[in-house]
Motif scaffolding. Structure first.
Motif, PDB file in Angstrom:
ATOM      1  N   LEU A  16      17.511  12.898  -1.208  1.00 24.01           N
ATOM      2  CA  LEU A  16      17.186  11.617  -0.578  1.00 24.01           C
ATOM      3  C   LEU A  16      18.449  11.028   0.047  1.00 24.01           C
ATOM      4  N   THR A  17      18.684  11.368   1.303  1.00 29.36           N
ATOM      5  CA  THR A  17      19.877  10.895   2.001  1.00 29.36           C
ATOM      6  C   THR A  17      19.518  10.524   3.440  1.00 29.36           C
ATOM      7  N   GLY A  18      20.444   9.844   4.087  1.00 27.49           N
ATOM      8  CA  GLY A  18      20.333   9.567   5.507  1.00 27.49           C
ATOM      9  C   GLY A  18      19.067   8.852   5.900  1.00 27.49           C
ATOM     10  N   HIS A  19      18.433   9.339   6.984  1.00 27.79           N
ATOM     11  CA  HIS A  19      17.253   8.665   7.513  1.00 27.79           C
ATOM     12  C   HIS A  19      16.090   8.710   6.539  1.00 27.79           C
ATOM     13  N   ARG A  20      16.052   9.724   5.670  1.00 26.08           N
ATOM     14  CA  ARG A  20      14.963   9.800   4.688  1.00 26.08           C
ATOM     15  C   ARG A  20      15.055   8.650   3.696  1.00 26.08           C
ATOM     16  N   ARG A  21      16.247   8.313   3.251  1.00 26.53           N
ATOM     17  CA  ARG A  21      16.411   7.177   2.348  1.00 26.53           C
ATOM     18  C   ARG A  21      16.027   5.881   3.051  1.00 26.53           C
ATOM     19  N   LEU A  22      16.454   5.721   4.280  1.00 28.92           N
ATOM     20  CA  LEU A  22      16.140   4.502   5.023  1.00 28.92           C
ATOM     21  C   LEU A  22      14.626   4.339   5.183  1.00 28.92           C
ATOM     22  N   GLU A  23      13.942   5.419   5.533  1.00 32.57           N
ATOM     23  CA  GLU A  23      12.487   5.354   5.683  1.00 32.57           C
ATOM     24  C   GLU A  23      11.809   5.016   4.353  1.00 32.57           C
ATOM     25  N   ALA A  24      12.312   5.604   3.261  1.00 30.54           N
ATOM     26  CA  ALA A  24      11.729   5.328   1.945  1.00 30.54           C
ATOM     27  C   ALA A  24      11.927   3.870   1.557  1.00 30.54           C
ATOM     28  N   GLU A  25      13.097   3.331   1.850  1.00 30.33           N
ATOM     29  CA  GLU A  25      13.384   1.938   1.513  1.00 30.33           C
ATOM     30  C   GLU A  25      12.543   0.969   2.326  1.00 30.33           C
ATOM     31  N   GLN A  26      12.156   1.355   3.535  1.00 33.19           N
ATOM     32  CA  GLN A  26      11.407   0.465   4.423  1.00 33.19           C
ATOM     33  C   GLN A  26       9.895   0.601   4.270  1.00 33.19           C
ATOM     34  N   GLU A  27       9.434   1.586   3.508  1.00 29.11           N
ATOM     35  CA  GLU A  27       8.002   1.907   3.529  1.00 29.11           C
ATOM     36  C   GLU A  27       7.125   0.769   3.037  1.00 29.11           C
ATOM     37  N   LEU A  28       7.479   0.113   1.949  1.00 31.32           N
ATOM     38  CA  LEU A  28       6.617  -0.957   1.439  1.00 31.32           C
ATOM     39  C   LEU A  28       6.571  -2.137   2.409  1.00 31.32           C
ATOM     40  N   TYR A  29       7.687  -2.428   3.048  1.00 32.72           N
ATOM     41  CA  TYR A  29       7.704  -3.512   4.040  1.00 32.72           C
ATOM     42  C   TYR A  29       6.760  -3.165   5.193  1.00 32.72           C
ATOM     43  N   THR A  30       6.815  -1.904   5.642  1.00 35.43           N
ATOM     44  CA  THR A  30       5.936  -1.461   6.723  1.00 35.43           C
ATOM     45  C   THR A  30       4.475  -1.528   6.299  1.00 35.43           C
ATOM     46  N   THR A  31       4.197  -1.139   5.047  1.00 34.50           N
ATOM     47  CA  THR A  31       2.836  -1.200   4.522  1.00 34.50           C
ATOM     48  C   THR A  31       2.322  -2.636   4.496  1.00 34.50           C
ATOM     49  N   ALA A  32       3.186  -3.556   4.063  1.00 34.15           N
ATOM     50  CA  ALA A  32       2.796  -4.966   4.025  1.00 34.15           C
ATOM     51  C   ALA A  32       2.525  -5.501   5.425  1.00 34.15           C
ATOM     52  N   GLU A  33       3.313  -5.053   6.393  1.00 35.53           N
ATOM     53  CA  GLU A  33       3.124  -5.494   7.775  1.00 35.53           C
ATOM     54  C   GLU A  33       1.743  -5.089   8.315  1.00 35.53           C
TER      55      GLU A  33
ATOM     56  N   ARG B 149      -3.882 -11.168   1.270  1.00 30.06           N
ATOM     57  CA  ARG B 149      -2.732 -11.631   2.052  1.00 30.06           C
ATOM     58  C   ARG B 149      -1.574 -12.029   1.140  1.00 30.06           C
ATOM     59  N   ARG B 150      -1.873 -12.697   0.048  1.00 25.99           N
ATOM     60  CA  ARG B 150      -0.808 -13.102  -0.886  1.00 25.99           C
ATOM     61  C   ARG B 150      -0.152 -11.880  -1.525  1.00 25.99           C
ATOM     62  N   LEU B 151      -0.961 -10.911  -1.911  1.00 26.47           N
ATOM     63  CA  LEU B 151      -0.398  -9.717  -2.533  1.00 26.47           C
ATOM     64  C   LEU B 151       0.436  -8.923  -1.522  1.00 26.47           C
ATOM     65  N   ALA B 152       0.010  -8.909  -0.274  1.00 25.75           N
ATOM     66  CA  ALA B 152       0.798  -8.227   0.758  1.00 25.75           C
ATOM     67  C   ALA B 152       2.157  -8.895   0.930  1.00 25.75           C
ATOM     68  N   GLU B 153       2.177 -10.219   0.857  1.00 24.97           N
ATOM     69  CA  GLU B 153       3.454 -10.938   0.952  1.00 24.97           C
ATOM     70  C   GLU B 153       4.352 -10.608  -0.231  1.00 24.97           C
ATOM     71  N   HIS B 154       3.760 -10.504  -1.426  1.00 20.49           N
ATOM     72  CA  HIS B 154       4.543 -10.117  -2.607  1.00 20.49           C
ATOM     73  C   HIS B 154       5.150  -8.729  -2.411  1.00 20.49           C
ATOM     74  N   LEU B 155       4.415  -7.863  -1.732  1.00 18.85           N
ATOM     75  CA  LEU B 155       4.883  -6.492  -1.536  1.00 18.85           C
ATOM     76  C   LEU B 155       6.156  -6.454  -0.704  1.00 18.85           C
ATOM     77  N   ARG B 156       6.294  -7.381   0.226  1.00 18.66           N
ATOM     78  CA  ARG B 156       7.512  -7.432   1.040  1.00 18.66           C
ATOM     79  C   ARG B 156       8.752  -7.676   0.185  1.00 18.66           C
ATOM     80  N   LEU B 157       8.550  -8.372  -0.932  1.00 19.49           N
ATOM     81  CA  LEU B 157       9.680  -8.782  -1.765  1.00 19.49           C
ATOM     82  C   LEU B 157       9.869  -7.895  -2.989  1.00 19.49           C
ATOM     83  N   ALA B 158       9.012  -6.878  -3.118  1.00 17.62           N
ATOM     84  CA  ALA B 158       9.078  -6.023  -4.303  1.00 17.62           C
ATOM     85  C   ALA B 158      10.384  -5.237  -4.335  1.00 17.62           C
ATOM     86  N   GLY B 159      10.897  -5.050  -5.521  1.00 19.31           N
ATOM     87  CA  GLY B 159      12.096  -4.245  -5.686  1.00 19.31           C
ATOM     88  C   GLY B 159      12.961  -4.794  -6.792  1.00 19.31           C
TER      89      GLY B 159
END
Length: 297
Positions: free
Chosen positions: A131-148, A170-180
């Motif tokens: 898990l390096t480079g662009h793969r890590r970046l995509e993994a880190e962004q996935e939940l934000y993209t899902t919430a969007e 909608r509320r749960l989707a907003e929570h997903l943006r902040l998960a971590g």
């Protein structure tokens, strides 16, 4: 057979160039899936599976998974890639002994062991790959993209959800943006009983959605499906997995379940002409009811 089910001559030639003459061919594609697939059997009865991915991204994901991650599960626990063709978007794999769990009668002890081993194997998969480079970046962004994507999903669902349910999602989707923070790893992407085989030992198949992502995403389908009303199977799975969910993962799972429910209701109702479609819709409705009642776990 329709043209879609018949193995094209050019693909048969490619397959036979890799494994020798084929004696028997059987269409294995899902009626609702976009991928095409066949079981091919040589004269020596050795079985292989040919899959043509619906698009290059799916082909690249599954090829990477079979080459770099699935071997970590161990011998006989996942298909082995025999050959691949980017030109045809085709993958040729060995057969895996066993049948999908929903298709076979299991004793309670066998069910428990199936889920325990399923969890054990997913833990190995999640730790595989680099898990390096662009793969890590995509993994880190996935939940934000899902919430969007929640707004689009809710628009498609329309009146299938009540106003209260729309607000909850909608509320749960907003929570997903902040998960971590959430553990990242190489996920199967479609971990559910139909892709879990059993014959004295468990094996996973169906890696077309595999990728690096938060590992909690691999628990959604089972939490919304087979684990509903079966806490013993959930316990078995996480015993094999080696740990329970973190508090952050528990929140993320609930949020992801809400989005899965909306997708299930929309997909099932849009088709609605097979037993599977009705099952998908029912799964989405049960999940929303559990979330609304505050009993989803």
């Amino acid at each position: 057979m329709s043209d879609k089910k018949t193995l094209p001559t050019v693909l048969r030639g490619w397959v036979e160039g890799e494994i020798g003459a084929v004696e028997h061919i059987r269409d294995t594609a899902s009626p609702r899936g976009n991928a095409r697939g066949w079981e091919v059997v040589r004269a020596d009865r050795c079985r292989f599976f040919l899959k043509v991915s619906p698009h290059p991204v799916a082909y690249e994901r599954e090829t990477f998974a079979l080459r770099h991650a699935a071997p970590a599960l161990g011998g006989g626990r996942a298909p082995q890639l025999r050959a691949s063709s980017a030109h045809h978007l085709a993958l040729l794999t060995t057969g895996v002994h066993g049948r999908p769990v929903p298709e076979i009668p299991l004793t309670p002890a066998e069910e428990y062991e199936t889920h325990r081993q399923g969890g054990l194997l997913l833990a190995r998969l999640h730790a595989a790959g680099e898990l390096t480079g662009h793969r890590r970046l995509e993994a880190e962004q996935e939940l934000y993209t899902t919430a969007e994507d929640a707004g689009r999903l809710l628009d498609q669902a329309g009146g299938r959800l009540t106003a209260t349910e729309h607000g909850l999602v909608r509320r749960l989707a907003e929570h997903l943006r902040l998960a971590g923070p959430l553990q990242l790893g190489f996920i199967h992407g479609d971990a559910q009983p139909k892709n879990l085989l059993w014959s004295q030992q468990a094996a996973w198949v169906g890696f077309g959605r595999a990728r690096f992502a938060p590992v909690v995403q691999d628990f959604v389908r089972m939490a919304c499906g087979v684990w509903d009303g079966r806490p013993d199977l959930r316990t078995a799975f996480f015993r094999g997995y080696g740990r329970e969910l973190t508090p952050q993962e528990g929140v993320a799972l609930k949020c992801l379940a809400a989005l899965d429910a909306v997708t299930a209701l929309t997909r099932g109702d849009t088709h609605g002409d097979t037993h599977n479609d009705l099952h998908v819709s029912a799964r989405g409705r049960r999940t929303l009811d559990r979330l609304t009642a505050g009993v989803f776990a």
